[in-house]
Design a protein around this motif. Sequence first.
Motif, PDB file in Angstrom:
ATOM      1  N   ILE A 281      16.812  -2.378  -7.444  1.00 13.48           N
ATOM      2  CA  ILE A 281      15.589  -2.891  -7.593  1.00 13.48           C
ATOM      3  C   ILE A 281      14.914  -2.396  -5.407  1.00 13.48           C
ATOM      4  N   THR A 282      13.780  -1.937  -5.890  1.00 13.46           N
ATOM      5  CA  THR A 282      13.321  -1.260  -5.154  1.00 13.46           C
ATOM      6  C   THR A 282      11.816  -1.497  -4.041  1.00 13.46           C
ATOM      7  N   ALA A 283      11.438  -1.795  -3.319  1.00 12.39           N
ATOM      8  CA  ALA A 283       9.884  -1.879  -2.625  1.00 12.39           C
ATOM      9  C   ALA A 283       8.994  -1.809  -3.131  1.00 12.39           C
ATOM     10  N   GLY A 284       8.566  -0.572  -3.953  1.00 11.64           N
ATOM     11  CA  GLY A 284       8.157  -0.321  -4.905  1.00 11.64           C
ATOM     12  C   GLY A 284       7.456  -1.550  -5.648  1.00 11.64           C
ATOM     13  N   SER A 285       8.823  -2.462  -6.458  1.00  9.18           N
ATOM     14  CA  SER A 285       8.486  -2.930  -7.197  1.00  9.18           C
ATOM     15  C   SER A 285       8.362  -4.432  -7.102  1.00  9.18           C
ATOM     16  N   LEU A 286       8.650  -4.988  -5.802  1.00 11.25           N
ATOM     17  CA  LEU A 286       8.389  -6.189  -5.270  1.00 11.25           C
ATOM     18  C   LEU A 286       7.476  -6.189  -4.411  1.00 11.25           C
ATOM     19  N   MET A 287       6.885  -4.395  -4.371  1.00 13.54           N
ATOM     20  CA  MET A 287       5.584  -5.117  -3.590  1.00 13.54           C
ATOM     21  C   MET A 287       3.922  -6.169  -3.864  1.00 13.54           C
ATOM     22  N   PHE A 288       3.447  -5.806  -2.834  1.00 14.08           N
ATOM     23  CA  PHE A 288       2.244  -6.453  -3.695  1.00 14.08           C
ATOM     24  C   PHE A 288       1.200  -5.533  -3.012  1.00 14.08           C
ATOM     25  N   GLU A 289       0.765  -5.188  -3.884  1.00 16.16           N
ATOM     26  CA  GLU A 289       0.069  -3.983  -3.973  1.00 16.16           C
ATOM     27  C   GLU A 289      -1.157  -3.972  -3.081  1.00 16.16           C
ATOM     28  N   LYS A 290      -1.879  -2.920  -2.634  1.00 14.12           N
ATOM     29  CA  LYS A 290      -3.214  -3.129  -1.612  1.00 14.12           C
ATOM     30  C   LYS A 290      -3.158  -4.288  -0.783  1.00 14.12           C
ATOM     31  N   PRO A 291      -2.643  -4.210  -0.289  1.00 13.29           N
ATOM     32  CA  PRO A 291      -3.027  -6.311   0.338  1.00 13.29           C
ATOM     33  C   PRO A 291      -3.978  -5.999   1.126  1.00 13.29           C
ATOM     34  N   THR A 292      -5.317  -6.657   1.852  1.00 11.35           N
ATOM     35  CA  THR A 292      -6.052  -6.967   2.780  1.00 11.35           C
ATOM     36  C   THR A 292      -5.321  -7.330   4.271  1.00 11.35           C
ATOM     37  N   VAL A 293      -6.208  -6.194   4.587  1.00  6.69           N
ATOM     38  CA  VAL A 293      -6.083  -5.425   5.337  1.00  6.69           C
ATOM     39  C   VAL A 293      -7.506  -5.746   7.102  1.00  6.69           C
ATOM     40  N   VAL A 294      -6.394  -5.820   7.893  1.00  7.95           N
ATOM     41  CA  VAL A 294      -7.690  -5.556   8.853  1.00  7.95           C
ATOM     42  C   VAL A 294      -7.644  -4.122   9.360  1.00  7.95           C
ATOM     43  N   ARG A 295      -8.653  -4.041  10.238  1.00 10.86           N
ATOM     44  CA  ARG A 295      -9.077  -2.987  10.215  1.00 10.86           C
ATOM     45  C   ARG A 295      -9.386  -2.547  11.679  1.00 10.86           C
ATOM     46  N   PHE A 296      -8.839  -1.550  12.378  1.00 15.47           N
ATOM     47  CA  PHE A 296      -8.750  -1.522  14.500  1.00 15.47           C
ATOM     48  C   PHE A 296      -9.758  -0.858  14.355  1.00 15.47           C
ATOM     49  N   ARG A 297     -10.704  -1.697  15.575  1.00 13.44           N
ATOM     50  CA  ARG A 297     -11.952  -1.245  16.048  1.00 13.44           C
ATOM     51  C   ARG A 297     -13.149  -2.107  15.137  1.00 13.44           C
ATOM     52  N   ILE A 385      -0.095   2.606   4.445  1.00  9.76           N
ATOM     53  CA  ILE A 385       0.104   1.562   3.385  1.00  9.76           C
ATOM     54  C   ILE A 385      -0.235   1.370   2.168  1.00  9.76           C
ATOM     55  N   LEU A 386       0.874   0.873   1.314  1.00  9.79           N
ATOM     56  CA  LEU A 386       0.965   0.807  -0.180  1.00  9.79           C
ATOM     57  C   LEU A 386       0.746  -0.570  -0.310  1.00  9.79           C
ATOM     58  N   GLY A 387       1.771  -1.067   0.275  1.00  8.15           N
ATOM     59  CA  GLY A 387       1.866  -2.237   0.199  1.00  8.15           C
ATOM     60  C   GLY A 387       2.813  -3.479   1.314  1.00  8.15           C
ATOM     61  N   ILE A 388       3.212  -4.729   0.479  1.00  8.49           N
ATOM     62  CA  ILE A 388       3.889  -5.466   1.645  1.00  8.49           C
ATOM     63  C   ILE A 388       5.119  -6.234   0.790  1.00  8.49           C
ATOM     64  N   VAL A 389       6.156  -6.571   1.072  1.00  8.55           N
ATOM     65  CA  VAL A 389       6.991  -7.297   0.799  1.00  8.55           C
ATOM     66  C   VAL A 389       7.543  -8.789   1.339  1.00  8.55           C
ATOM     67  N   SER A 390       7.213  -9.401   1.054  1.00  8.82           N
ATOM     68  CA  SER A 390       7.337 -10.799   1.228  1.00  8.82           C
ATOM     69  C   SER A 390       8.585 -10.818   1.630  1.00  8.82           C
ATOM     70  N   GLN A 391       9.490 -11.635   2.945  1.00  6.34           N
ATOM     71  CA  GLN A 391      10.680 -12.788   3.056  1.00  6.34           C
ATOM     72  C   GLN A 391      11.229 -12.878   1.529  1.00  6.34           C
ATOM     73  N   THR A 392      10.190 -13.587   1.644  1.00  7.57           N
ATOM     74  CA  THR A 392       9.888 -14.823   0.434  1.00  7.57           C
ATOM     75  C   THR A 392      10.578 -13.953  -0.921  1.00  7.57           C
ATOM     76  N   SER A 393      10.364 -12.667  -1.349  1.00  7.30           N
ATOM     77  CA  SER A 393      10.646 -12.364  -2.337  1.00  7.30           C
ATOM     78  C   SER A 393      11.888 -11.070  -2.339  1.00  7.30           C
ATOM     79  N   LEU A 394      11.535 -11.219  -0.869  1.00  7.08           N
ATOM     80  CA  LEU A 394      13.071 -10.838  -1.045  1.00  7.08           C
ATOM     81  C   LEU A 394      13.885 -11.366  -1.715  1.00  7.08           C
ATOM     82  N   VAL A 395      14.173 -12.529  -1.011  1.00  5.54           N
ATOM     83  CA  VAL A 395      15.151 -13.163  -0.774  1.00  5.54           C
ATOM     84  C   VAL A 395      15.766 -13.573  -2.067  1.00  5.54           C
ATOM     85  N   ILE A 396      14.260 -14.283  -2.497  1.00  5.33           N
ATOM     86  CA  ILE A 396      14.758 -14.905  -4.051  1.00  5.33           C
ATOM     87  C   ILE A 396      15.808 -13.779  -4.886  1.00  5.33           C
ATOM     88  N   GLU A 397      14.643 -12.277  -4.615  1.00  7.89           N
ATOM     89  CA  GLU A 397      15.760 -10.708  -5.605  1.00  7.89           C
ATOM     90  C   GLU A 397      16.495 -11.545  -4.862  1.00  7.89           C
TER      91      GLU A 397
END
Length: 416
Positions: A281-297, A385-397
């Motif tokens: 199982i890879t980050a690509g399948s676990l990640m939350f795609e297109k996350p809300t981001v903070v745009r610097f400046r 950035i493509l997405g983020i993998v939460s620690q919770t989803s990683l540990v569950i998997e």
Amino acid sequence: MENKESNRKVKLKVEDLTIIFGKQKEKAQELLDKGFSKKEILEQTGCTVGINKANFEIYEGEFFVIMGLSGSGKSTLLRCLNRLNEPTSGKVYINNDNITDKNNKDLLQVRRTEMSMVFQKFGLLPHQTVLNNAAFGLEIRGEEKSSREAKAQKALDIVGLNGFENQLPSQLSGGMQQRVGLARALANDPEVLLMDEAFSALDPLIKTEMQDQLLELQDTLQKTIVFITHDLDEAIKIGDRIVIMKDGVIEQIGTAEDILTNPKSDYVKAFVEKVDRKTIITAGSLMFEKPTVVRFRKDGPEGALRKMRSTSLDILPVVDVHNNFLGFVSLADVVISARKKEPTVEAIINSDVPSVYSDATVEEMLPLISGNKSPIAVINEQNKILGIVSQTSLVIEATKFNEEEIIELKEIANNQ
């Protein structure tokens, strides 16, 4: 021939490929077309359905693995690709050329120039040298001695047998003999390499070494390889895509991750249930795609706080105007920064955080969360950035139990 979905060139294409063994093939084909089972056809005609209407495409440069248990039809299917087994019906194309329509002379030319085969039994000529064995296909093709020996030597160099040219096969280990077989296939410079359980007769350690070497060769040569195995671990290790067969039927085609995360039948599910998911199982399948981001400046602390409230998240990734990943900001830091009326989030960006590419496995990501509270950013090679993998989803998997383990745990609990 192009595949519209992938835009990759299709090297091999199989359409409704069927092979029936026995004397009453026409009757058996009629029953098969009417939906009769393999067992029913055998009972009524005495014929065995080896392959049942197989359909798939293999891309140029792809490592395509066909696997299944003994009797599943995998080797029968492979031998249809170069017509060592004659299909009962259906078509096989190479470079959009239908080889099922070719006469013996033209077919022989295809086998000599476009396809080479490596067998489980090495098939070496015992009284010929390693060099002569590697050059044998070229000799059959009619090439002059100097030319074929030069090509054979180059192939032996590629597979790591430089210096063994004058040895006899009996003087080599099993792994080295299989390398000679591989060199013989490579000497022809084929577009397609067919490998029929080529490593199954080798000891486990030698088998692993051959798998590693073949992967290294593939990185360099980029051949189209069709590889037969009954070993799921081997299929997962070397295959870009995997076909799982049962009783002559293709149960599923996909990447190892596709098959593991979305088995299409109970048979496939049972086949893969003991696989260590952490290595697949890879980050690509676990990640939350297109996350809300903070745009610097553009987004200051107040803007970041509004985004956190709207998403109910207490950690958000930060990107610059070009969408390059900069790090994460946390809710506690954003609140303090907002109270101080700081104009940007620059001072509270935590850039000492883990990031991975989308093909990183769970096993590779687990060490990254030790001592770190942030999620894992999934980025591309340009740091977008493509997405983020939460620690919770990683540990569950990482801690998922298969059905057998769950039953065992329930039994233990019931006995306490």
